[in-house]
Design an enzyme around this catalytic site. Structure first.
Site, short mmCIF file in Angstrom:
data_model
loop_
_atom_site.label_atom_id
_atom_site.label_comp_id
_atom_site.label_asym_id
_atom_site.label_seq_id
_atom_site.Cartn_x
_atom_site.Cartn_y
_atom_site.Cartn_z
N GLU A 172 4.12 46.16 90.57
CA GLU A 172 3.85 45.00 90.43
C GLU A 172 5.09 44.51 89.39
O GLU A 172 4.68 44.83 88.47
CB GLU A 172 3.73 43.88 91.33
CG GLU A 172 3.03 44.07 92.13
CD GLU A 172 1.69 43.45 93.43
OE1 GLU A 172 1.75 42.90 94.25
OE2 GLU A 172 0.67 42.82 92.55
N GLU B 119 -2.47 47.31 95.11
CA GLU B 119 -3.34 46.52 93.74
C GLU B 119 -5.17 46.89 94.09
O GLU B 119 -4.97 45.60 94.17
CB GLU B 119 -2.59 44.89 93.49
CG GLU B 119 -1.37 44.69 92.86
CD GLU B 119 -1.13 46.13 91.76
OE1 GLU B 119 -1.54 46.60 90.83
OE2 GLU B 119 0.21 46.30 91.65
N LYS C 111 3.85 38.59 95.13
CA LYS C 111 4.19 39.22 96.37
C LYS C 111 4.89 38.42 96.78
O LYS C 111 5.76 38.41 97.02
CB LYS C 111 3.04 39.58 97.10
CG LYS C 111 2.23 40.61 97.14
CD LYS C 111 0.46 40.01 97.17
CE LYS C 111 -0.25 41.05 96.64
NZ LYS C 111 -0.27 41.49 95.21
N CYS D 148 -9.51 41.53 87.44
CA CYS D 148 -9.38 42.97 88.34
C CYS D 148 -9.13 44.53 86.76
O CYS D 148 -9.78 45.32 86.83
CB CYS D 148 -8.04 43.90 88.61
SG CYS D 148 -6.95 42.97 88.41
P1 NAD Z 1 -11.29 42.71 99.33
O1 NAD Z 1 -10.68 43.96 99.34
O2 NAD Z 1 -12.80 41.87 100.00
O3 NAD Z 1 -10.55 41.11 99.54
C1 NAD Z 1 -8.56 40.84 99.87
C2 NAD Z 1 -8.67 40.94 100.98
O4 NAD Z 1 -8.42 41.16 101.88
C3 NAD Z 1 -8.61 39.10 101.24
O5 NAD Z 1 -8.00 38.53 102.00
C4 NAD Z 1 -9.60 39.56 102.55
O6 NAD Z 1 -9.70 38.71 103.79
C5 NAD Z 1 -8.65 40.12 103.28
N1 NAD Z 1 -9.43 41.65 104.14
C6 NAD Z 1 -10.77 41.79 104.30
N2 NAD Z 1 -10.58 42.66 105.45
C7 NAD Z 1 -9.48 42.98 105.75
C8 NAD Z 1 -8.92 44.10 106.82
N3 NAD Z 1 -9.35 44.64 107.74
N4 NAD Z 1 -7.53 44.36 107.12
C9 NAD Z 1 -6.38 43.59 105.68
N5 NAD Z 1 -7.02 42.48 105.04
C10 NAD Z 1 -8.42 42.85 105.18
O7 NAD Z 1 -11.27 42.04 97.81
P2 NAD Z 1 -12.32 40.95 97.40
O8 NAD Z 1 -13.22 41.03 97.38
O9 NAD Z 1 -11.10 39.32 97.69
O10 NAD Z 1 -11.55 41.03 95.73
C11 NAD Z 1 -12.16 41.70 94.75
C12 NAD Z 1 -11.46 43.03 94.54
O11 NAD Z 1 -10.20 42.50 94.67
C13 NAD Z 1 -11.64 43.15 93.68
O12 NAD Z 1 -12.39 45.43 93.60
C14 NAD Z 1 -11.15 43.70 92.66
O13 NAD Z 1 -11.08 44.61 91.36
C15 NAD Z 1 -9.60 43.58 92.97
N6 NAD Z 1 -8.09 43.53 92.59
C16 NAD Z 1 -7.29 43.95 92.15
C17 NAD Z 1 -6.88 43.34 91.59
C18 NAD Z 1 -5.41 44.25 91.24
O14 NAD Z 1 -3.93 43.86 90.94
N7 NAD Z 1 -5.15 45.62 90.94
C19 NAD Z 1 -6.31 41.73 91.50
C20 NAD Z 1 -7.55 41.51 91.92
C21 NAD Z 1 -8.83 41.99 92.36
#
Ligand code: NAD
Length: 481
Positions: free
Chosen positions: A462, A248, A161, A282
């Site tokens: 991305e 993502e 990003k 992911c």
């Molecule tokens: P999460 O969705 O719990 O958190 C991600 C981010 O969002 C954190 O910084 C969190 O603090 C923030 N967040 C929480 N609530 C929010 C809200 N209401 N508004 C805005 N932001 C908020 O995910 P996680 O547990 O940190 O990561 C695991 C997940 O991420 C898995 O599902 C994984 O597959 C996915 N992931 C996807 C990719 C990809 O590139 N597609 C890469 C890595 C992880």
């Protein structure tokens, strides 16, 4: 084990490191250890950071593209040069083994460099000049962008990003995950010191801070990586002010082994993408489909290889992989294992504990293989995000394609075969952002390939010019002669 002083990490707003209340970040592999103290933000910090980014935007937008690219390259040098020092800190906050943290820094550096190398060509306008008119289609940055990242690969996911947002002339406010904020923020502070104040800002916090950031009326773009459930909140928050989003999200990547696959090559390469980062990637291989005729032989060989793994703290050089990152993730995976134990599938526990006495002082789990799984079982249909993988027998190619596509997700996927034409033909039938043939791990990534998902795995792409495109608008100008 003794560690250096606990770093205290503040927000980064308008070029200043601003302190506030802090919370302790614990090592998921030694829960008694405090790794860092990190600021706790609120809506006021978000507002100040967005205003700083908004004030810095005109100057950064008008900075010549070549100069922006050069600053991005300099930031890449700083990130690359920080890896050796900060990778152990990253291990201690997110749980992965050392080489995985080094990979995170290496990939992040590569993303910055690759994006910087593309920026000048990317900004060339498309122009038409004829008797009637002169038309110029020009790319312009969107304004203040917000980046929200998870904990599992915090460096590269943040750089996916930072690079396109700043390279395209936007300014940025980034919110790290509260589960791995320290190494990322220290790296970002160093990078930001090379940039005009306010171009790159960091605010710490949880969902409320993410919500304030995604709702803020001056934010014009949100780049989010995380879970699908959180992404729905991001979409709701951004709807009121019609912001552009790149999402993502999660995945449930199928790996389809064909009956002509080379056994050793398949096992060698596939296992690089199953249990790494304790399955918390992911686009990890999350369900494996094997022809019924070779199922037993494949499953035996797969289990024998997995049984070689040793699980321990990420800084233990003998560890194949470390603990899960946090309690919620640990409980989620334990619940899935319990449900699998109570099903007709066979849950096989493998590998060994490196330090059994400290096992309960961290979110450790051994690797598991689930045999005799039905396609519709929870362990096959849900994203496990842990070191457990189901092996599913199939009867013919039509059935396996139907099963592979029978998912709300569509991030990565793979086909394993000795026949390149057969592999490519199968690949084209899979509903996913990426399909790899005879690979499915970090080795599969190539920055020339856009990265992202279909269905509930996300919106947008991305990497490279696809990534840059997410952070600009087309401005179409026509002069009538
Ligand atoms: P999460 O969705 O719990 O958190 C991600 C981010 O969002 C954190 O910084 C969190 O603090 C923030 N967040 C929480 N609530 C929010 C809200 N209401 N508004 C805005 N932001 C908020 O995910 P996680 O547990 O940190 O990561 C695991 C997940 O991420 C898995 O599902 C994984 O597959 C996915 N992931 C996807 C990719 C990809 O590139 N597609 C890469 C890595 C992880």
């Amino acid at each position: 084990m003794a560690h250096t002083a606990v770093p205290r990490i503040g927000h980064l707003i308008g070029g200043e490191i601003s302190d506030s209340d802090v919370r302790d970040i614990h090592d998921p592999g030694r829960l008694d250890d405090v790794v860092a103290q990190v600021a706790v933000g609120n809506a006021d910090h978000v507002d100040r950071a967005v205003l700083a980014a908004h004030a810095a935007f005109p100057g950064w937008r008008d900075t010549p593209v070549a100069e922006r690219a050069a600053k991005l390259m300099a930031a890449a040098d700083i990130l690359g040069g920080s890896g050796e020092e900060l990778a152990p800190l990253l291990v201690r906050e997110h749980g992965g083994v050392l080489w995985e943290s080094q990979t995170d820094f290496g990939l992040g550096t590569g993303v910055l460099q690759h994006t910087a190398s593309l920026v000048e060509d990317f900004f060339q306008p498309t122009q038409f000049d004829d008797e009637q008119s002169f038309i110029s289609v020009e790319k312009v940055p969107r304004g203040v962008a917000a980046a929200i990242v998870p904990w599992n690969m915090p460096i590269v996911l943040a750089m996916m990003k930072v690079a396109p947002a700043l390279g395209a002339g936007n300014t940025l406010v980034l919110k790290p995950s509260p589960f791995a904020p320290a190494a990322l923020t220290l790296a970002l502070q160093r990078m930001a010191a090379q940039l005009p104040p306010g171009v790159l800002n960091v605010v710490h916090g949880e969902g409320d801070v993410g919500s304030a950031l995604t709702r803020h009326p001056l934010v014009r773009k949100v780049g989010f990586t995380g879970g699908t459930a959180t992404a729905t909140k991001v979409l709701e928050a951004t709807a009121a002010t019609i912001k552009n989003v790149t999402l993502e999200l999660g995945g449930n990547d199928p790996a389809i082994v064909l009956d002509d696959a080379d056994f050793d090559v398949t096992l060698d390469r596939m296992l690089k993408g199953v249990y790494k980062r304790t399955g918390q990637i992911c686009f990890a291989v999350k369900r494996i489909y094997v022809p019924r005729g070779m199922y037993a032989r494949f499953a035996d060989a797969f289990c024998a290889r997995v049984d070689e793994y040793a699980v321990g703290h990420g800084l233990d050089p003998q560890a194949s992989f470390g603990p899960l990152n946090n309690e919620a993730q640990f409980k989620k995976v334990q619940d899935l294992l319990d449900r699998t134990r109570n099903s007709s599938a066979t849950l096989v526990e493998l590998g060994r504990k490196l330090d059994p006495s400290s096992w309960d002082n961290g979110y450790y789990m051994l690797p598991y293989v689930v045999r005799d799984v039905e396609h519709a079982d929870p362990v096959s249909c849900e994203e496990q995000f842990g070191s457990v993988v189901p092996l599913i027998a199939y009867d013919d190619e039509e059935q396996v394609i139907e099963w592979a596509n029978d998912s709300d997700w569509g991030l990565g996927s793979s086909v394993w075969t000795s026949d390149p034409d057969r592999g490519l033909a199968m690949a084209r039938r899979i509903e996913a952002g990426s399909t790899f043939v005879n690979t499915h791990s970090f080795d599969s990534l190539d920055l020339r390939m856009p990265f992202g998902g279909v269905k509930q795995s996300g919106i947008g792409r991305e990497f490279g010019t696809a990534g840059l495109s997410e952070y600009v608008e087309d401005h179409a100008i026509r002069l009538l002669k």
